[in-house]
Design an enzyme around this catalytic site. Sequence first.
Site, PDB file in Angstrom:
ATOM      1  N   ASP A 136      44.251  40.217  42.459  1.00 11.98           N
ATOM      2  CA  ASP A 136      45.198  41.129  41.829  1.00 11.98           C
ATOM      3  C   ASP A 136      45.292  42.451  42.574  1.00 11.98           C
ATOM      4  OD1 ASP A 136      42.515  41.408  41.002  1.00 11.98           O
ATOM      5  OD2 ASP A 136      43.077  42.551  39.230  1.00 11.98           O
ATOM      6  N   GLU A 192      40.821  41.042  38.254  1.00  6.68           N
ATOM      7  CA  GLU A 192      39.504  41.670  38.362  1.00  6.68           C
ATOM      8  C   GLU A 192      39.558  43.149  37.993  1.00  6.68           C
ATOM      9  OE1 GLU A 192      36.422  44.121  39.780  1.00  6.68           O
ATOM     10  OE2 GLU A 192      38.352  44.103  40.830  1.00  6.68           O
TER      11      GLU A 192
END
Length: 389
Positions: free
Chosen positions: A77, A135
């Site tokens: 991400d 994350e």
Amino acid sequence: MKQAFWEQWYPQMVKWRRYLHMNPELSFQEKETSAFIATRLQELGLEVKTNVGGYGVIGILKGDKPGKTVVLRSDMDALPIEDGKSCEYKSQNQGVMHACGHDGHTSILLGAAAYYSTYPEEVQGEIRFMFQPAEEVCPGGAVAMIKDGALDGADVVYGLHLWTPLPVGMVASAPGPLMAAADEFFIDITGRGGHGGMPHVTADALVAGAALVMQLQTIVSRSVDPLQPAVVTVGTMQAGNAQNVIASSCRITGTVRTFDEPTRTLIRERIEHMTRTISDTYGTKSTVRYLVGYPPVVNDEAETERFFRTAPKVVAADQVKVSPKLMPAEDFAYYLKEIPGCFMFVGAGNPDKAAIYPHHHPMFDFDEEAMRYGAKLLIEMVASCQNEE
């Protein structure tokens, strides 16, 4: 390790990384990134599972020989930051940027998958190439992937982070606690506003908040064991809107970083107790919303020893370092609570390539040569584990 492989695949890793950097997606929104990864894994001939814990992807490669099941994890991400760089691979998504190296982590893991798909005879047991979403934002993607069976039957898990504070060509890790647990607190104080010239008929939320901020600074210095690392940081304080008006409300927010559960619990209790007592003292009311974030990253002792035995095969022996404890958090911690493993740092800083900015900075970049070291490190860790070194 076959040099011909890197001559062919390292340029491809760079292309993957730059494509991902140009097309970042925020946490829990990694739809296109997930599809890109799944396609690459399928092209490599791996068994592929998608929609694991959300947009998670797992590539599976099983060897002909029995052995351990090793999980390799990458996050994928990006962050809500505008890319400030001027380069050919600058982010094309306004306000979204890979400012922490997750595009590099994804490319590293794809490179490791390419290696083992090229030389499947080196696999003894099973390798899972796990690409995790989200994350950067609690509750993170790790918990959902675990619930969806990402670690079922696995023996060990390895992960890494490109780290620009370390120069390229250096790697580091440490046994035991490595990265901190990260919690957040949101305190609202409600008073009784009024005229700035008549404070005796009010309950000043700003003064109560100011007193609380100062008291919170004593938690680490006076309540926590001096041998236990801890941080209590007040990041914002918002109160009042005019110089002659006594504030009726005050909001305080901050973060807590710790490495052990007793200290973590103690600090939370002290924040809640101080808020109650100080609020009562100043005649105000208060609420505390405390968000428990990721646990600390705690490396397995034996697997960290494996890192220190293995890393000199990848970089010069004097470039393998013991990492200090770090206060940033990582949801890789959840995997380490389930099975043994090791989290590692791969140096990615290089002033000659403008790789000098801190993580989460608009100008963040890293030396792409670090991806070669990262992929080799993962490959050597797998080989060591599956060959029972």
